[in-house]
Write a protein that holds these residues in place. Structure first.
Motif, mmCIF file in Angstrom:
data_model
loop_
_atom_site.group_PDB
_atom_site.id
_atom_site.type_symbol
_atom_site.label_atom_id
_atom_site.label_comp_id
_atom_site.label_asym_id
_atom_site.label_seq_id
_atom_site.Cartn_x
_atom_site.Cartn_y
_atom_site.Cartn_z
ATOM 1 N N UNK A 324 0.837 -1.202 0.000
ATOM 2 C CA UNK A 324 0.000 0.000 0.000
ATOM 3 C C UNK A 324 0.869 1.247 0.000
ATOM 4 N N UNK A 325 1.922 1.223 0.806
ATOM 5 C CA UNK A 325 2.830 2.373 0.894
ATOM 6 C C UNK A 325 3.475 2.656 -0.456
ATOM 7 N N UNK A 326 3.882 1.608 -1.165
ATOM 8 C CA UNK A 326 4.517 1.812 -2.473
ATOM 9 C C UNK A 326 3.535 2.447 -3.458
ATOM 10 N N UNK A 327 2.273 2.002 -3.455
ATOM 11 C CA UNK A 327 1.274 2.587 -4.350
ATOM 12 C C UNK A 327 1.007 4.043 -3.998
ATOM 13 N N UNK A 328 0.899 4.317 -2.713
ATOM 14 C CA UNK A 328 0.646 5.693 -2.271
ATOM 15 C C UNK A 328 1.803 6.608 -2.658
ATOM 16 N N UNK A 329 3.028 6.162 -2.395
ATOM 17 C CA UNK A 329 4.194 6.987 -2.700
ATOM 18 C C UNK A 329 4.322 7.222 -4.200
ATOM 19 N N UNK A 330 3.967 6.214 -4.981
ATOM 20 C CA UNK A 330 4.039 6.366 -6.445
ATOM 21 C C UNK A 330 3.030 7.403 -6.930
ATOM 22 N N UNK A 331 1.861 7.389 -6.342
ATOM 23 C CA UNK A 331 0.858 8.388 -6.713
ATOM 24 C C UNK A 331 1.264 9.782 -6.245
ATOM 25 N N UNK A 332 1.813 9.876 -5.050
ATOM 26 C CA UNK A 332 2.271 11.175 -4.547
ATOM 27 C C UNK A 332 3.281 11.781 -5.509
ATOM 28 N N UNK A 333 4.160 10.949 -6.033
ATOM 29 C CA UNK A 333 5.190 11.441 -6.948
ATOM 30 C C UNK A 333 4.559 12.019 -8.218
ATOM 31 N N UNK A 334 3.373 11.493 -8.603
ATOM 32 C CA UNK A 334 2.680 11.996 -9.790
ATOM 33 C C UNK A 334 1.904 13.276 -9.500
ATOM 34 N N UNK A 335 1.695 13.559 -8.211
ATOM 35 C CA UNK A 335 1.120 14.824 -7.757
ATOM 36 C C UNK A 335 -0.293 15.113 -8.285
ATOM 37 N N UNK A 336 -1.224 14.149 -8.224
ATOM 38 C CA UNK A 336 -2.607 14.498 -8.564
ATOM 39 C C UNK A 336 -3.169 15.451 -7.520
ATOM 40 N N UNK A 337 -4.254 16.111 -7.849
ATOM 41 C CA UNK A 337 -4.833 17.065 -6.909
ATOM 42 C C UNK A 337 -5.411 16.360 -5.676
ATOM 43 N N UNK A 338 -5.933 15.159 -5.867
ATOM 44 C CA UNK A 338 -6.503 14.401 -4.754
ATOM 45 C C UNK A 338 -6.124 12.935 -4.875
ATOM 46 N N UNK A 339 -5.858 12.330 -3.751
ATOM 47 C CA UNK A 339 -5.718 10.869 -3.667
ATOM 48 C C UNK A 339 -6.751 10.392 -2.659
ATOM 49 N N UNK A 340 -7.819 9.833 -3.151
ATOM 50 C CA UNK A 340 -8.854 9.323 -2.264
ATOM 51 C C UNK A 340 -8.426 7.952 -1.770
ATOM 52 N N UNK A 341 -8.087 7.860 -0.505
ATOM 53 C CA UNK A 341 -7.657 6.589 0.070
ATOM 54 C C UNK A 341 -8.885 5.906 0.658
ATOM 55 N N UNK A 342 -9.348 4.882 -0.022
ATOM 56 C CA UNK A 342 -10.559 4.196 0.412
ATOM 57 C C UNK A 342 -10.238 2.896 1.132
#
Length: 498
Positions: A324-342
């Protein structure tokens, strides 16, 4: 005369039920004997029952969803006791599968399973004609989308002024992601495009400016997507806002070019990533080219004005915290406006249940049926992750901490925010109803205690965020030293030696 009332409990007033409007539009001759009544989930069921019974209806059709099933249960119980003769029909995703386990199964007369656009009208006609309908669970016969009357004339002027206008250019989904009810669809079917756009034109001329497309796969057929976007691009004006759900790894050049033509604050894309772990994706029958998805998100973020709302799901079978951490960090690096963590939910009928035994999936028996623990994540850790999701919504998705975010997350976004999340809960015992000034103070205090940050840099970032989001008065994290430094135009370091 109102013989039929179509009703549901929405999550918020500004939501509207497209499903009710489909039912109403397809009632045929019965439409003059029916009306739509919408409520919200924080209204008392006893007061809703009172309002529903004013018209002395013979039939009440109730739309039941995961967010309103508890309130619906209470409402049904009241209606049954006050009006034993009332015919209660329920429909919607929450009652379309595993019906005998529903808490109100014995108290309703009929349950329409699946797409009831036409079946509900047929059932009502039989009932109002005095026929004794034996089947409790009604299974709708297959139909073509061309058989349906469009629901869009059923939006009132009040809806257009005050509510989201939900629309769909297609129905169904060809993908088989097992956490989703759309996995049960065989494919996606398009509505006749010219007719659909004609209804969009009518809504637009009536003043509609906020269109939320509920298509599960808006960009599946790019030719249709281009025509729809071109239609709205020709009508672009102040206030127009379009929401689409986008397949992240399917963005051909023609569509990219079209998206680039939209000005700021007009496009929002909901992009489901769920997990970047290929083994987990395969396990839940999710087809996704992660490299293409990443490249497309990067393009959308850097070369368009679209607002990007991305989704991750925690608690998928076989996924641990490190994944989960790897997926979250990868998305953070892409810098979308929102990451909805469900948090994974067990939707009635969704195929995810096939993994329950092997991966020890344990779901909350009460709505929203969230995952409590898995083979790879114990209950205590899942609770931590749930709080992480809630605090992230306050901090990462609110748009209020844009300067502070990168400073706080640094090179280990998931791990550092999990630390802050644990600290916030240990300090407050709350995950809701934290006033914004207090949240700023808590973030400042937690970041100062947990991480080795430059004091002045942290203060400057937070003070800039505080003022940018329109907060009035002095921030609660202002120390006497910082107040003095800011008032005299000196830095904190200079103030110490002044």
């Amino acid at each position: 005369m109102t013989d039929i009332i179509l009703c549901t409990l929405n999550a918020r007033y500004f939501h509207s039920s497209l499903g009710l409007r489909y039912l109403y539009a397809n009632l045929g001759d019965l439409q003059s004997r029916a009306r739509i009544r919408e409520f919200i989930i924080n209204q008392r069921p006893i007061e809703i029952a009172e309002q529903l019974l004013v018209d002395n209806p013979k039939i009440i059709g109730l739309g039941v969803y995961i967010w309103n099933i508890e309130q619906s249960r209470e409402l049904i119980a009241i209606l049954r006791r006050v009006r034993p003769d009332l015919i209660i029909i329920v429909g919607g995703p929450e009652v379309s599968y595993e019906q005998t386990t529903l808490p109100f199964y014995d108290e309703v007369d009929h349950i329409v399973s699946g797409q009831g656009d036409l079946a509900f009208a047929s059932l009502c006609k039989r009932l109002l004609d005095g026929e004794a309908v034996e089947e409790k669970i009604v299974q709708p016969a297959p139909f073509k989308l061309s058989d349906l009357a469009f629901p869009y004339p059923c939006y009132t002027d009040e809806d257009i002024r005050n509510r989201f206008i939900y629309v769909e250019a297609s129905r169904g989904c060809p993908f088989k992601c097992e956490f989703c009810l759309s996995a049960l669809d065989k494919t996606a079917w398009p509505f006749e495009l010219e007719q659909f756009l004609s209804h969009m034109e009518t809504l637009y001329q009536r003043g509609a400016r906020h269109f939320k497309f509920i298509d599960r796969t808006f960009n599946l057929k790019v030719a249709s997507s281009l025509k729809i976007m071109e239609f709205f691009l020709e009508r672009i004006n102040h206030g127009l806002f379009l929401h689409f759900e986008l397949i992240p790894d399917h963005l051909p050049d023609q569509l990219k070019s079209m998206i680039q033509q939209f000005p700021p604050r007009t496009l929002q894309f909901e992009i489901g990533i769920q997990s970047f772990n290929p083994a987990v994706q395969e396990r839940i029958s999710r087809r996704q080219d992660d490299d293409k998805a990443e490249a497309n998100i990067r393009f959308l973020r850097e070369q368009t004005h679209a607002h990007l709302h991305t989704d991750l799901i925690m608690g998928l079978p076989g996924e641990d915290v490190a994944s989960i951490a790897r997926s979250f960090d990868r998305l953070i690096e892409l810098n979308p406006h929102e990451i909805q963590v469900g948090i994974l939910k067990r939707l009635r009928g969704a195929p995810i249940i096939r993994h329950i035994d092997e991966y020890q999936l344990r779901f909350n028996p009460a709505p929203p049926y969230n995952i409590l623990s898995t083979r790879d994540i114990d209950f205590a850790t899942m609770q931590r992750l749930s709080r992480f999701a809630r605090y992230w919504d306050m901090f990462g998705n609110s748009g209020r901490f844009n300067r502070t975010r990168s400073l706080l997350l640094d090179e280990a976004p998931f791990d550092r925010f999990l630390q802050l999340s644990d600290w916030l809960y240990a300090t407050t015992g709350q995950t809701h109803k934290i006033a914004l000034p207090r949240l700023f103070r808590l973030i400042y205090q937690g970041a100062s205690e947990l991480f080795e940050l430059d004091e002045q840099q942290l203060y400057d970032a937070m003070y800039a965020d505080y003022t940018t989001c329109g907060m009035k008065g002095e921030p609660e994290f202002d120390t006497n030293l910082q107040k003095s430094a800011r008032q005299t135009g000196l830095s904190t370091r200079q103030a110490r030696h002044h």
